[in-house]
Design an enzyme around this catalytic site. Sequence first.
Site, PDB file in Angstrom:
ATOM      1  N   HIS A  47      -1.927   6.934  -7.275  1.00  0.00           N
ATOM      2  CA  HIS A  47      -0.879   6.730  -6.268  1.00  0.00           C
ATOM      3  C   HIS A  47       0.437   6.317  -6.918  1.00  0.00           C
ATOM      4  O   HIS A  47       0.457   5.499  -7.818  1.00  0.00           O
ATOM      5  CB  HIS A  47      -1.310   5.644  -5.278  1.00  0.00           C
TER       6      HIS A  47
ATOM      7  N   ASP B  51       2.837   7.624   1.401  1.00  0.00           N
ATOM      8  CA  ASP B  51       1.732   6.848   0.800  1.00  0.00           C
ATOM      9  C   ASP B  51       2.240   5.501   0.262  1.00  0.00           C
ATOM     10  O   ASP B  51       3.105   5.454  -0.600  1.00  0.00           O
ATOM     11  CB  ASP B  51       1.162   7.704  -0.355  1.00  0.00           C
TER      12      ASP B  51
ATOM     13  N   ASP C  81     -22.284   0.428   7.056  1.00  0.00           N
ATOM     14  CA  ASP C  81     -22.236   1.449   6.011  1.00  0.00           C
ATOM     15  C   ASP C  81     -20.833   2.033   5.886  1.00  0.00           C
ATOM     16  O   ASP C  81     -20.337   2.245   4.784  1.00  0.00           O
ATOM     17  CB  ASP C  81     -23.227   2.578   6.324  1.00  0.00           C
TER      18      ASP C  81
ATOM     19  N   SER D 293      -3.980   5.065 -12.089  1.00  0.00           N
ATOM     20  CA  SER D 293      -4.066   5.171 -10.637  1.00  0.00           C
ATOM     21  C   SER D 293      -3.659   6.559 -10.157  1.00  0.00           C
ATOM     22  O   SER D 293      -2.969   7.302 -10.856  1.00  0.00           O
ATOM     23  CB  SER D 293      -3.170   4.116 -10.003  1.00  0.00           C
TER      24      SER D 293
END
Lengths: 559, 559
Positions: free
Chosen positions: A375, A202, A58, A373
């Site tokens: 990002h 990031d 899961d 997006s």
Amino acid sequence: MTVSTQLPPPLPEGGLRVVALGGIGEVGRNMTVFEHAGRLLIVDCGVLFPEDDQPGVDLILPDFRAIEDRLDEIDALVLTHGHEDHIGAVPFLLKLRPDLPVVGSRFTLALLAAKCKEHRQTPHLHEVREGEHRSYGPFELEFFAVNHSIPDALAVAIRTPAGLVLHTGDIKLDQLPLDGRLTDLAGFSRLGDEGVDLFLVDSTNAEVPGFVVPEREIGPVLENVIRKANQRVIVACFASHVHRVQQVLDVAVQYKRRVAFVGRSMVRNMGIASDLGFLNVPEGLFVDLDEAMRMDEDEVLFVSTGSQGEPLSALSRMARGEHRQISIREGDTVILASSLIPGNENAVFNVVNGLAKLGARVVHQGNAKVHVSGHSPAGELLFLYNAVRPSNVMPVHGEWRHLRANSALAVATGVAEDRVVIAEDGVVVDLIDGKAAISGRVVVGHVYVDGLSVGDVGESTLSDRLVLGEGGFIAINVAIDSSSGRAVTRPTVSGRGFSDDPKALDDCVSLVEMELSRTEAEGITDTHRVAQAVRRVVGRWVAEKYRRRPMIVPTVIPV
Amino acid sequence: MTVSTQLPPPLPEGGLRVVALGGIGEVGRNMTVFEHAGRLLIVDCGVLFPEDDQPGVDLILPDFRAIEDRLDEIDALVLTHGHEDHIGAVPFLLKLRPDLPVVGSRFTLALLAAKCKEHRQTPHLHEVREGEHRSYGPFELEFFAVNHSIPDALAVAIRTPAGLVLHTGDIKLDQLPLDGRLTDLAGFSRLGDEGVDLFLVDSTNAEVPGFVVPEREIGPVLENVIRKANQRVIVACFASHVHRVQQVLDVAVQYKRRVAFVGRSMVRNMGIASDLGFLNVPEGLFVDLDEAMRMDEDEVLFVSTGSQGEPLSALSRMARGEHRQISIREGDTVILASSLIPGNENAVFNVVNGLAKLGARVVHQGNAKVHVSGHSPAGELLFLYNAVRPSNVMPVHGEWRHLRANSALAVATGVAEDRVVIAEDGVVVDLIDGKAAISGRVVVGHVYVDGLSVGDVGESTLSDRLVLGEGGFIAINVAIDSSSGRAVTRPTVSGRGFSDDPKALDDCVSLVEMELSRTEAEGITDTHRVAQAVRRVVGRWVAEKYRRRPMIVPTVIPV
């Protein structure tokens, strides 16, 4: 950039240690541990969603083993924003340390509180906002506004005597954000003036050239589709994407449609967003689903979960014609205003095809500009590097391809090549005297959640599931006399997931009988050895006759 | 566009019947059967590659049942081009009818012949080229040059007294094709002047707006990457994409690198292409892999299979560091000059990440323009409709979303809405008096190839595999006295693919024992009923304790 497999040496006094327990070398389960002067600070604690080679799983959690014996040394957990890959594993960490201070923005903590409530936990929440400073143990924190695909995201600067660290969290540089809350590039520049010793960045979109189109450009595309609709309209998107939903609501108002939310997480999150003022809702816009079903089709708009093709979601059920309330018919409009997460394509396109077959007009990322997006791609990352001018860089949040691409961008802006540290999960990075370097590695494995239990499903269970899923199994059962080794029953041979042909295994029974005569003749009475022999002959037979590799499961019962 | 579930009535005299046994409602296993005056003509006979919900399946074939009793009535099999989804199932059809005339272009038939050789078949090949006419039974065929991502593709016009049909096969309209062989739009216009009664049109890219960039624009991108490389260069692409490989070879010549092919299908297909003059190879360009390994790294270029992340391919082995000859190191360059077929993303990105981790520079569709599609998007399809001006349209080669999008394009160019027939696999379309309409449906299922056998793996086996793959199984074995029903052994309970914890099922044994005492007490001796009872208690226990659904497999042996 060689990666040590050694346990790291003790951290020298005055140094800062950084270890990701998740999120580097993969997209998801972000969790970074900072250590200074014997104390720990954690940034984010998210979940990862499983891939095809992790069947039945899961969720995947960060591996807490490296901090399990040091729980009391943790001064705080900082959450950069409220996405599942940043907060999803918090309840599992709180089980180990219920009184851990959890620091985050208002919206982030509201989402966390809702999640913890489901786990019957009441976390210690410390609300902060951009511009604020807080201290936890030796860690002096400063928070910065960041624009992302969820409201109220933060970057965090961490000051210790070892130096100044900046962690972007998830970030982009939309210059026309819907809520007017820009990523604080000026703040980053000010830090840059002060001197950033380590910059964690990031990497998600580092391979993608250019810039992200402003979120607000989605609105007119939605408007253009919804304007033409004269029947039912259903818009699916992420349940946390408040600004996307805001634009849908704005168009609904414009075309005099009331709005019903479909899907548990959508109802919950939009309730929170609207209560806290992140979602701007005119009085009387919302209707509940039952009321919506009684209204004319052109007077209502549904905002639904299921944009990733999740088979149990409302949208998937509509696509299969199995939704309890909403049946799609020729002329309805469905918009998937969402990304297509790699690996979900088949599931999403199954939903699109199901809806198309029922006659709906389906608008999605592939045929209209209904998603941007969250990002920063390469062009924006260059802005970040030039604002921050870091001495050392650690790309985070990404697979190897993203980390490499992000490293190249750092180097292109003037960061020394040996000061860019690619440290996948578990790799220990020490910042000492202003230089970041890999000092060792701690063990970080995949921690699987399957149903109610955590960690009992591991690599050997998954590898069995992969074999079973590919080829099924053949079970051979026989009872033998425990003193003579003689078969006292005729062996039964049966397959599951092997063949639809009921006679497929018929030839195999006599083969097993022959083998049992042989083992008996050789005086073999050990059930384990008999089972091995049976496994061998059946495995060989099926490989030759079918060229397949089902699992062979012999059971020899001694009587 | 309602779809009948009725068997079709007999075809009226003078009518033409069209049934797809694969390829409509899905992308792959293209096969269309035309019927006129009691005779049949087949266009294409390809395979489909399985999806996640078809585990363990190697290939999916068209369903031959509708023609199995009429094999002698087939006058010919026409192949539009040599891709697997158009020729891959031919050997399976030839098994049923070995003397079937197979009609196609030179390159298509050469690829087919190589495939049939592996099946030890010698098909009856009838070579044709663009501009030629041939008759098979009542079907008068005319062939047209078509541009696609493989050389020597054809469209076919089929004339019968029922009318004129044009089938595009796979098609695009590159106006600067590398081999100068344009799609014969003028020929299509001439047919349009004559009057095309039914137009079967490639739908693959109908959702994509605009036009495909010319294939020749890939060359400079490749050149730009390979120019900068001073170590090893590996280019992966489809083994049948001769023009893509041609451009790689041209750059190799320019930078004085010799070329080695890696991967069985690449070696085979490029051998054929070069023998037949479709690939232009300067003398002495090729080296074999062993020789290439002895050359300097900047003097050789490898062209490899594996661009879809196939785990056993050469490229995947390189990415895992397991290739026998080629080990990737920091500074090598790998180019994936190929599409990313939906569903393959995870596999492809695993390869990209593996290569990036080893230090290679990896160039792929996501970060550079190293691929263009082989199928006409919406803008080009409009050109086709306007050239052909058909009375009736049948979108082919596509999932529902593609078929709907293609229909909308036909209607936009002036085709009457009720003359656009979406007929998924098995739907029977009759062209009678110039009007095409659905007349019924024949059964078309999925025919699975798994290992050596065809058809024995069906939906029930797959559904078992899905359960086993998600949750594994729990096997309970016990021997009972066949007269009293008393357990003569202690029951064994064991799981595979269930848990790594050896004690996970311990609680379950006493539960089974209790249930066996109950069945014995109730005088139940029927092994099937005892097994049912055991399955029920174990299933309930595992759902409650673990919230999982493994397969429960009780075996009760009577002794």
